[in-house]
Design an enzyme around this catalytic site. Structure first.
Site, PDB file in Angstrom:
ATOM      1  CB  CYS A  11     -14.770 -16.666  18.603  1.00 56.99           C
ATOM      2  SG  CYS A  11     -13.004 -16.342  18.438  1.00 56.99           S
ATOM      3  N   GLY A  12     -14.342 -13.961  20.703  1.00 52.99           N
ATOM      4  CA  GLY A  12     -13.937 -12.567  20.756  1.00 52.99           C
ATOM      5  C   GLY A  12     -13.067 -12.156  19.578  1.00 52.99           C
TER       6      GLY A  12
END
Length: 115
Positions: A11-12
């Site tokens: 997840c960024g």
């Protein structure tokens, strides 16, 4: 200050939040990759309570089985918690806990509130 992040490296937003924590001076950081070390139900209850969230608000609907499980339009909070404890991908991310509180860090800048 101690800080714990429940992190998903895919997840960024989680990666950006982790970077903020790693760059913050004086942070003793614990990183829990919750896909490898799942949440237990009691910890979820505590995190949501301390963050002022309901399980429904903390439910990850995108990229999860939430709709398939019937959680989006009718799942009760207790059932949502049970499903989150079974499948950590149902929990929105990332959660960060410090002695100043708990935040769901979306966007990642929210983490500054508890540093």
């Amino acid at each position: 200050m101690k800080a714990t992040i429940w992190h998903n490296p895919d997840c960024g937003t989680s990666r950006k939040t982790l970077a903020i924590l790693q760059e913050a001076p004086g942070i003793n950081l614990t990183v829990i990759e919750y896909k490898k070390v799942p949440f237990d139900r009691a910890k979820l209850v505590q995190l949501f309570r301390d963050a002022g969230l309901t399980p429904r608000v903390a439910l990850r609907t995108r990229g999860s089985r939430a709709e398939e499980l019937g959680l989006i339009n009718g799942g009760e909070n207790q059932r949502i918690l049970d499903e989150m404890a079974r499948d950590a991908i149902l929990v929105e991310r990332p959660f960060v806990e410090t002695e100043k509180g708990v935040r769901l860090c979306r966007p990642q800048e929210i983490v500054h509130e508890i540093l």
